[in-house]
Design a protein around this motif. Structure first.
Motif, PDB file in Angstrom:
ATOM      1  N   GLU A 229       0.818  -1.213   0.000  1.00  0.00           N
ATOM      2  CA  GLU A 229       0.000   0.000   0.000  1.00  0.00           C
ATOM      3  C   GLU A 229       0.855   1.268   0.000  1.00  0.00           C
ATOM      4  O   GLU A 229       1.795   1.397   0.787  1.00  0.00           O
ATOM      5  N   GLY A 230       0.517   2.177  -0.911  1.00  0.00           N
ATOM      6  CA  GLY A 230       1.212   3.454  -0.980  1.00  0.00           C
ATOM      7  C   GLY A 230       2.569   3.398  -1.634  1.00  0.00           C
ATOM      8  O   GLY A 230       3.254   4.422  -1.741  1.00  0.00           O
ATOM      9  N   GLY A 231       2.987   2.222  -2.102  1.00  0.00           N
ATOM     10  CA  GLY A 231       4.320   2.058  -2.677  1.00  0.00           C
ATOM     11  C   GLY A 231       4.291   1.941  -4.184  1.00  0.00           C
ATOM     12  O   GLY A 231       3.229   1.956  -4.822  1.00  0.00           O
ATOM     13  N   PRO A 232       5.459   1.781  -4.792  1.00  0.00           N
ATOM     14  CA  PRO A 232       5.541   1.732  -6.258  1.00  0.00           C
ATOM     15  C   PRO A 232       4.908   0.492  -6.877  1.00  0.00           C
ATOM     16  O   PRO A 232       4.607   0.496  -8.069  1.00  0.00           O
ATOM     17  N   ASP A 233       4.697  -0.553  -6.086  1.00  0.00           N
ATOM     18  CA  ASP A 233       4.138  -1.796  -6.619  1.00  0.00           C
ATOM     19  C   ASP A 233       2.721  -2.060  -6.132  1.00  0.00           C
ATOM     20  O   ASP A 233       2.261  -3.205  -6.122  1.00  0.00           O
ATOM     21  N   PHE A 234       2.013  -0.988  -5.772  1.00  0.00           N
ATOM     22  CA  PHE A 234       0.638  -1.162  -5.296  1.00  0.00           C
ATOM     23  C   PHE A 234      -0.249  -1.813  -6.357  1.00  0.00           C
ATOM     24  O   PHE A 234      -1.224  -2.496  -6.027  1.00  0.00           O
ATOM     25  N   GLY A 235       0.074  -1.642  -7.630  1.00  0.00           N
ATOM     26  CA  GLY A 235      -0.725  -2.247  -8.689  1.00  0.00           C
ATOM     27  C   GLY A 235      -0.871  -3.747  -8.542  1.00  0.00           C
ATOM     28  O   GLY A 235      -1.896  -4.314  -8.938  1.00  0.00           O
ATOM     29  N   LEU A 236       0.143  -4.398  -7.976  1.00  0.00           N
ATOM     30  CA  LEU A 236       0.057  -5.844  -7.761  1.00  0.00           C
ATOM     31  C   LEU A 236      -1.008  -6.182  -6.722  1.00  0.00           C
ATOM     32  O   LEU A 236      -1.741  -7.165  -6.863  1.00  0.00           O
ATOM     33  N   ALA A 237      -1.101  -5.367  -5.676  1.00  0.00           N
ATOM     34  CA  ALA A 237      -2.124  -5.593  -4.653  1.00  0.00           C
ATOM     35  C   ALA A 237      -3.516  -5.348  -5.219  1.00  0.00           C
ATOM     36  O   ALA A 237      -4.458  -6.101  -4.940  1.00  0.00           O
ATOM     37  N   ALA A 238      -3.637  -4.293  -6.032  1.00  0.00           N
ATOM     38  CA  ALA A 238      -4.926  -4.003  -6.651  1.00  0.00           C
ATOM     39  C   ALA A 238      -5.329  -5.128  -7.600  1.00  0.00           C
ATOM     40  O   ALA A 238      -6.498  -5.544  -7.634  1.00  0.00           O
ATOM     41  N   ALA A 239      -4.367  -5.649  -8.362  1.00  0.00           N
ATOM     42  CA  ALA A 239      -4.656  -6.750  -9.275  1.00  0.00           C
ATOM     43  C   ALA A 239      -5.096  -7.994  -8.515  1.00  0.00           C
ATOM     44  O   ALA A 239      -5.975  -8.734  -8.966  1.00  0.00           O
ATOM     45  N   ALA A 240      -4.500  -8.226  -7.345  1.00  0.00           N
ATOM     46  CA  ALA A 240      -4.914  -9.361  -6.525  1.00  0.00           C
ATOM     47  C   ALA A 240      -6.356  -9.188  -6.056  1.00  0.00           C
ATOM     48  O   ALA A 240      -7.107 -10.166  -5.957  1.00  0.00           O
TER      49      ALA A 240
END
Length: 384
Positions: A229-240
Motif C-alpha cells: 500500500e502506498g508504494g511503487p508496486d501497489f498495482g500488484l495488490a490491486a490486481a490481486a
C-alpha cells in the motif's frame, strides 16, 4: 422453423438418446479435471522475431480444471517435451508455474512463449535440458474467457496439478501417468507451486509428486497487501483484489469502489504486469470508501488463501531474497516456520538478492538442481 417445432425435434433427439442408452449403448465418459479439450502443435521461441526456436515438441492445450469454489472450468497452457528420448525410465514431468504476467489474455505465458518474449523460459529450458517434460499453465481466466483469478491460490494450485494431468493425456506426448512429477514457481508461481503441493494429497493423489520448489512466495496476501500500500508496486495488490473478486463473486468488489476506483480497475482489467505501474503510490483508501481488507467477507477469503494451513506430503524447497522489496522476507520466513512446525521436510535458502527479480535469477537454478535430485529418487535433507 417455429419454436414449437424446434422443441419437438429436440424432445425426439433426447428420446432417441435415452433409448440408445437403454439398449446397451456405452454412455460418454464424464468430464473430469485434467481432461484435454484441445491440443494443437505450437512453436516456442526464446527471443522476439521468432528467433531461437526451442527444439522441443510443444502443444498449446485447453484442459479442464477446478475453480476456487469447486466448479469445473477450462484453462489453457503449454506442454513442452524434449525431442530426445529419456533413458532413465519414465520421463519426469514438471508443472511450472509462472510469476505475475498481468490480467489481460495477451499476457498469458502461452502467448509470450509463442512470441519469444517469455523471460521464464530461461528456467523452463534448464528443466528441458535435464530431459524433463514441462507443463506451463496460463491459470484460470488468463488466455481463456473470463477474468484472471490472480492470486486465488486454490484455483492456481488446481491449474498447476491439472496441467500435469493434461500433459499425460495429450495425444503424441509420450508421457506416462506413472511418471515422477514435481512443481516449481516463483512469486505468483511460488504461491501456485505451494498450493499445488498442499492440495495434491486430496485433489490429485494419483500424481507421483516428488517435490515442490517455491521462491519469493506471497504466502500471506493480507501481509503483502499491507506492505504494498502506498508504494511503487501497489498495482500488484490491486490486481490481486481483482483476481480474488473474480474467484469469489460474493466479494462484489465493484460495489465497494468509488468512482475513481471503478475507473482505475476497469482500465487495469486487461493490463500486463508492466502496465500496472500506473497505480503506483495509491492506497486502497483511494479506491474505496470502505476498509476493504477488514471487511469480514474479504478476511474470510484471505485466510482461506493463506499458505501454510495445509501440509504438503513431499519435500519442499523454499527460497527468498533478503532484499525483496515486493514480497517481504518475513513472509517467506513465516511459511518456512509453519511448514517446519508441521513436520514438512523443508529446505530453506536465504538469498543475498537485493530485490524481487534478482531473487528469481539467483534461486531458480538452485531450485532446478534440487528438484532434479528429487525426480531421480535421491533423498531430501531439510534444514528446519
Amino acid at each position: 422453423m417455429t419454436l414449437r417445432v424446434r422443441v419437438s425435434v429436440f424432445s425426439i433427439l433426447l428420446l432417441l438418446a435415452s433409448l440408445a442408452v437403454s439398449v446397451g449403448a456405452t454412455p460418454a465418459r464424464a468430464v473430469t479435471a485434467g481432461d484435454v479439450v484441445s491440443a494443437r502443435p505450437t512453436t516456442v521461441y526464446l527471443l522476439p522475431g521468432k528467433l531461437l526456436e526451442v527444439p522441443v515438441n510443444a502443444w498449446h492445450v485447453l484442459y479442464r480444471s477446478t475453480s476456487a469454489t469447486g466448479a469445473l472450468n477450462t484453462v489453457s497452457g503449454t506442454v513442452l517435451v524434449p525431442k530426445a528420448s529419456y533413458a532413465l525410465g519414465k520421463r519426469p514431468i514438471v508443472g511450472y508455474a509462472t510469476g505475475t504476467h498481468g490480467l489481460g489474455d495477451q499476457c498469458a505465458p502461452s502467448a509470450s512463449m509463442r512470441e519469444g518474449r517469455e523471460a521464464e523460459l530461461a528456467f523452463v529450458s534448464l528443466l528441458l535440458l535435464k530431459g524433463f517434460a514441462v507443463a506451463v499453465t496460463d491459470y484460470e481466466g488468463l488466455g481463456t474467457p473470463g477474468t484472471h483469478t490472480y492470486m486465488a491460490g486454490v484455483s492456481q494450485g488446481h491449474a498447476v496439478l491439472d496441467s500435469i494431468r493434461a500433459a499425460v493425456r495429450v495425444p503424441g506426448s509420450g508421457l506416462s501417468a506413472a511418471a515422477p512429477v514435481a512443481v516449481m514457481g516463483y512469486s505468483q508461481g511460488g504461491a501456485s507451486a505451494g498450493w499445488a503441493a498442499q492440495l495434491q494429497p486430496s485433489y490429485a493423489p494419483e500424481l507421483r509428486l516428488k517435490g515442490a520448489a517455491a521462491g519469493g512466495v506471497p504466502a500471506d496476501l493480507r501481509a503483502v497487501a499491507a506492505h504494498l500500500e502506498g508504494g511503487p508496486d501497489f498495482g500488484l495488490a490491486a490486481a490481486a483484489g481483482v483476481g480474488l473478486d473474480a474467484a469469489y463473486p460474493e466479494l462484489d468488489l465493484e460495489a465497494d469502489l468509488n468512482e475513481r476506483g471503478r475507473a482505475l480497475m476497469a482500465d487495469a482489467a486487461d493490463d500486463c504486469v508492466g502496465d500496472l505501474d500506473k497505480l503506483a503510490g495509491l492506497r486502497f483508501s483511494d479506491l474505496s470508501p470502505v476498509d476493504l481488507l477488514n471487511q469480514p467477507k474479504w478476511q474470510a477469503r484471505l485466510i482461506e488463501n493463506r499458505l501454510g494451513t495445509l501440509t504438503p506430503r513431499v519435500p519442499v524447497f523454499l527460497y527468498h531474497g533478503r532484499g525483496d522489496q515486493i514480497i517481504p522476507y518475513a513472509v517467506g520466513q513465516t511459511l518456512r516456520s509453519e511448514y517446519c512446525q508441521a513436520g514438512v521436510n523443508t529446505r530453506w535458502v536465504s538469498l543475498p538478492a537485493p530485490d524481487h527479480v534478482t531473487g528469481a535469477v539467483e534461486g531458480g537454478p538452485l531450485a532446478v538442481e534440487w528438484l532434479t535430485l528429487r525426480l531421480l529418487g535421491l533423498p531430501a535433507f531439510g534444514n528446519c
